[in-house]
Design an enzyme around this catalytic site. Structure first.
Site, PDB file in Angstrom:
ATOM      1  N   HIS A 217      23.111  35.580 -37.828  1.00  0.00           N
ATOM      2  CA  HIS A 217      24.259  36.487 -37.978  1.00  0.00           C
ATOM      3  C   HIS A 217      24.448  36.889 -39.440  1.00  0.00           C
ATOM      4  O   HIS A 217      24.656  38.067 -39.750  1.00  0.00           O
ATOM      5  CB  HIS A 217      25.519  35.791 -37.460  1.00  0.00           C
ATOM      6  CG  HIS A 217      26.773  36.578 -37.682  1.00  0.00           C
ATOM      7  ND1 HIS A 217      27.181  37.587 -36.846  1.00  0.00           N
ATOM      8  CD2 HIS A 217      27.713  36.510 -38.666  1.00  0.00           C
ATOM      9  CE1 HIS A 217      28.305  38.113 -37.293  1.00  0.00           C
ATOM     10  NE2 HIS A 217      28.644  37.464 -38.392  1.00  0.00           N
TER      11      HIS A 217
ATOM     12  N   ARG B 234      28.541  24.016 -28.847  1.00  0.00           N
ATOM     13  CA  ARG B 234      27.178  24.503 -28.622  1.00  0.00           C
ATOM     14  C   ARG B 234      26.201  23.533 -29.262  1.00  0.00           C
ATOM     15  O   ARG B 234      26.550  22.802 -30.188  1.00  0.00           O
ATOM     16  CB  ARG B 234      27.018  25.901 -29.239  1.00  0.00           C
ATOM     17  CG  ARG B 234      25.672  26.559 -28.995  1.00  0.00           C
ATOM     18  CD  ARG B 234      25.623  27.930 -29.653  1.00  0.00           C
ATOM     19  NE  ARG B 234      24.358  28.605 -29.418  1.00  0.00           N
ATOM     20  CZ  ARG B 234      24.052  29.812 -29.921  1.00  0.00           C
ATOM     21  NH1 ARG B 234      24.929  30.460 -30.680  1.00  0.00           N
ATOM     22  NH2 ARG B 234      22.882  30.369 -29.660  1.00  0.00           N
TER      23      ARG B 234
ATOM     24  N   ILE C  92      35.286  28.159 -32.989  1.00  0.00           N
ATOM     25  CA  ILE C  92      34.220  27.794 -33.916  1.00  0.00           C
ATOM     26  C   ILE C  92      33.144  28.878 -33.869  1.00  0.00           C
ATOM     27  O   ILE C  92      32.735  29.308 -32.785  1.00  0.00           O
ATOM     28  CB  ILE C  92      33.623  26.424 -33.549  1.00  0.00           C
ATOM     29  CG1 ILE C  92      34.720  25.353 -33.568  1.00  0.00           C
ATOM     30  CG2 ILE C  92      32.502  26.040 -34.508  1.00  0.00           C
ATOM     31  CD1 ILE C  92      34.275  24.005 -33.045  1.00  0.00           C
ATOM     32  N   GLN C  93      32.684  29.286 -35.036  1.00  0.00           N
ATOM     33  CA  GLN C  93      31.717  30.376 -35.096  1.00  0.00           C
ATOM     34  C   GLN C  93      30.432  30.062 -34.322  1.00  0.00           C
ATOM     35  O   GLN C  93      29.946  28.940 -34.323  1.00  0.00           O
ATOM     36  CB  GLN C  93      31.342  30.688 -36.563  1.00  0.00           C
ATOM     37  CG  GLN C  93      32.449  31.339 -37.351  1.00  0.00           C
ATOM     38  CD  GLN C  93      33.266  30.353 -38.152  1.00  0.00           C
ATOM     39  OE1 GLN C  93      33.653  29.309 -37.621  1.00  0.00           O
ATOM     40  NE2 GLN C  93      33.542  30.664 -39.408  1.00  0.00           N
ATOM     41  N   LYS C  94      29.909  31.108 -33.673  1.00  0.00           N
ATOM     42  CA  LYS C  94      28.609  31.102 -32.983  1.00  0.00           C
ATOM     43  C   LYS C  94      28.520  30.039 -31.889  1.00  0.00           C
ATOM     44  O   LYS C  94      27.498  29.377 -31.706  1.00  0.00           O
ATOM     45  CB  LYS C  94      27.463  30.915 -33.990  1.00  0.00           C
ATOM     46  CG  LYS C  94      27.533  31.811 -35.214  1.00  0.00           C
ATOM     47  CD  LYS C  94      27.856  33.257 -34.911  1.00  0.00           C
ATOM     48  CE  LYS C  94      26.810  33.954 -34.076  1.00  0.00           C
ATOM     49  NZ  LYS C  94      27.186  35.345 -33.736  1.00  0.00           N
ATOM     50  N   THR C  95      29.611  29.884 -31.138  1.00  0.00           N
ATOM     51  CA  THR C  95      29.599  28.988 -29.980  1.00  0.00           C
ATOM     52  C   THR C  95      29.924  29.751 -28.693  1.00  0.00           C
ATOM     53  O   THR C  95      30.282  29.133 -27.689  1.00  0.00           O
ATOM     54  CB  THR C  95      30.620  27.845 -30.164  1.00  0.00           C
ATOM     55  OG1 THR C  95      31.924  28.418 -30.352  1.00  0.00           O
ATOM     56  CG2 THR C  95      30.268  26.970 -31.348  1.00  0.00           C
TER      57      THR C  95
ATOM     58  N   TRP D  38      44.340  37.027 -36.373  1.00  0.00           N
ATOM     59  CA  TRP D  38      44.025  35.859 -37.205  1.00  0.00           C
ATOM     60  C   TRP D  38      45.170  35.569 -38.191  1.00  0.00           C
ATOM     61  O   TRP D  38      44.967  35.566 -39.409  1.00  0.00           O
ATOM     62  CB  TRP D  38      42.734  36.080 -37.996  1.00  0.00           C
ATOM     63  CG  TRP D  38      41.533  36.416 -37.186  1.00  0.00           C
ATOM     64  CD1 TRP D  38      40.989  37.655 -37.005  1.00  0.00           C
ATOM     65  CD2 TRP D  38      40.698  35.511 -36.462  1.00  0.00           C
ATOM     66  NE1 TRP D  38      39.883  37.583 -36.209  1.00  0.00           N
ATOM     67  CE2 TRP D  38      39.675  36.276 -35.856  1.00  0.00           C
ATOM     68  CE3 TRP D  38      40.714  34.130 -36.255  1.00  0.00           C
ATOM     69  CZ2 TRP D  38      38.681  35.707 -35.069  1.00  0.00           C
ATOM     70  CZ3 TRP D  38      39.722  33.561 -35.470  1.00  0.00           C
ATOM     71  CH2 TRP D  38      38.726  34.340 -34.890  1.00  0.00           C
TER      72      TRP D  38
ATOM     73  N   HIS E  66      38.944  32.432 -38.323  1.00  0.00           N
ATOM     74  CA  HIS E  66      38.315  31.214 -37.785  1.00  0.00           C
ATOM     75  C   HIS E  66      38.942  29.964 -38.417  1.00  0.00           C
ATOM     76  O   HIS E  66      38.249  29.108 -38.966  1.00  0.00           O
ATOM     77  CB  HIS E  66      36.812  31.235 -38.023  1.00  0.00           C
ATOM     78  CG  HIS E  66      36.068  32.203 -37.151  1.00  0.00           C
ATOM     79  ND1 HIS E  66      35.787  31.957 -35.827  1.00  0.00           N
ATOM     80  CD2 HIS E  66      35.562  33.429 -37.422  1.00  0.00           C
ATOM     81  CE1 HIS E  66      35.134  32.992 -35.317  1.00  0.00           C
ATOM     82  NE2 HIS E  66      34.993  33.898 -36.265  1.00  0.00           N
TER      83      HIS E  66
END
Length: 448
Positions: free
Chosen positions: A281, A269, A181-184, A231, A236
């Site tokens: 970001h 997060r 998961i993005q930004k965790t 990927w 993601h």
């Protein structure tokens, strides 16, 4: 002689015209009335009067104070002498109404300051709870989120004591699947898995090499993550996309079909911190993961379901207000959406329909919690020590070096109260999922 007389006559005439012009100017000054120039003019308004003098300003409109007033005859003794005539008062009132008053500077706070205020200031917390939310239990959950007291998710997994989990991961036959998961803190975890994890065979993964296709001695994939596999299922990819894509992709990698057990794991997060990190970001770095595949059902979503917020190559420079205003922004409740089975809620169809949003709020939250319970392991970016402990117990592998807790640069961003309140609404479901995961995580730690 004649030329000399003509020159003197012209000189006298010019002198006379000058005196007349000066006289007209002196008479006309007292007749001036307020006049506002166009909005984009450097000098906004100017008025000269016998009682008041309005001084012109060259400051921009937003920073300019209301025009300065200088009283010339303050020393006059009698009230009659100092009284302003009715016509002048009307002019002053009209001028004051025409010129917008300067907007007071809005006070801003960091996320930590606002969280602390919501915990200590009951009035502010009541203001947050008075907003409309989609999930019927959100207000109770928010009370717990801000104060640390009240609602508990433990009754929902009272029977979970790890006995129903598949906890016997075999590195030679099974596959660990990292749902990133993005930004965790997933990039950091990916690098630790590649360079710091103790495994029973060699796996050389240089830092300069983005993808390290490391197979076990049997030639099988033992872990699926962007660091080891790239990927292939999309940038993601969420659980819905991974669940339908992985078997075929791993068959291609291993050049054969076999029965596999998939051990999904992820990292979570704090929802507000994660959202602000994603905004930072995308507004500073500019990348917005435009290559992500929103696979669900038989196909993929398109612009009839989810539209891009900004049809630009990057989102660099986007403001927080514009970022939050986009109704198709996938940053909204991202953790819950990526953990849930989207097939239950008819994928992304009718994405902005109010009835569909209400149904999805319950379906996504319940599905995300179910999938978390089925995961043998998940960790938290804010608590890497406890996360590593549970990881080692689950997969029977240890990290060579401890990891310190990560802290993003977005923690220094300052926002207003109104922006914070809107932000809480945008991560409503993620707060449900996050607190449920916290309670489940602590329960599993106690039962090690």
């Amino acid at each position: 002689m004649r030329k000399r007389r003509t020159f003197q006559s012209l000189k006298f005439l010019i002198y006379l015209l000058g005196l007349m012009l000066l006289f007209c100017v002196l008479i006309g000054v007292n007749m001036l009335r307020p006049e506002c120039l166009p909005y984009d003019s450097h000098v906004r308004c100017k008025m000269v009067h016998s009682d008041y003098t309005f001084l012109a300003t060259r400051r921009p409109l937003e920073a300019s104070p209301l025009l300065n007033i200088t009283r010339h005859n303050e020393r006059k003794e009698t009230v009659n002498e100092t009284k302003v005539d009715t016509k002048s008062s009307k002019d002053i009132a009209r001028l004051s109404n025409n010129v917008p008053k300067p907007v007071p500077r809005t006070r801003t706070f960091t996320i930590a300051e606002l969280m602390k205020r919501a915990k200590e200031d009951q009035h502010f917390l009541t203001k947050i709870l008075s907003q409309y939310y989609w999930h019927p239990k959100t207000k109770d959950v928010l009370q717990r989120y801000f104060t640390g007291m009240g609602y508990s998710f433990e009754p929902e997994f009272k029977t979970d004591r790890n006995e129903n989990l598949i906890n016997d991961y075999d590195i030679y036959n099974d596959v660990m699947v990292f749902l990133h998961i993005q930004k965790t803190g997933g990039t950091h975890l990916n690098e630790r898995l590649a360079s710091r994890l103790q495994i029973p065979f060699k796996c050389n993964c240089p830092k300069k090499q983005n993808v390290c296709p490391c197979l076990n001695p049997k030639g099988n994939v033992w872990i699926y993550s962007s660091r080891f596999s790239g990927w292939p299922c999309g940038l993601h990819a969420d659980r819905t996309q991974l669940h339908r894509c992985l078997p075929g992709q791993l068959d291609l990698t291993e050049r054969g079909t076999r029965n596999r057990r998939y051990f999904y794991f992820t990292q979570l997060r704090d929802p507000i911190a994660r959202y602000m990190s994603e905004f930072y970001h995308q507004s500073v770095v500019g990348g917005h993961w435009q290559d992500a595949l929103l696979g669900c059902g038989p196909g993929f979503s398109d612009w009839t379901d989810i539209r891009p917020c900004f049809v630009t190559e990057t989102w660099r420079g986007v403001t927080l207000d514009n970022f939050m205003a986009c109704q198709h922004n996938l940053a909204t409740n991202r953790m819950t959406r990526m953990l849930a089975d989207l097939n239950r809620s008819d994928c992304y169809r009718n994405y902005l329909d109010r009835k569909a949003i209400y149904k999805r709020a319950i379906m996504w939250t319940e599905s995300a919690k179910e999938n978390l319970q089925q995961m043998p392991y998940f960790g938290f970016m804010e608590d890497t020590e406890a996360s590593d402990k549970l990881f080692s117990h689950t997969f029977k592998m240890r990290f060579k070096v401890r990891s310190s807790n990560l802290r993003g640069r977005s923690s220094q961003i300052r926002i207003t109260e109104e922006q914070f309140m809107k932000l809480v609404k945008l991560v409503e479901l993620d707060i449900h999922t996050y607190l449920f995961a916290k309670d489940l995580f602590q329960s599993r730690l106690r039962n090690l």
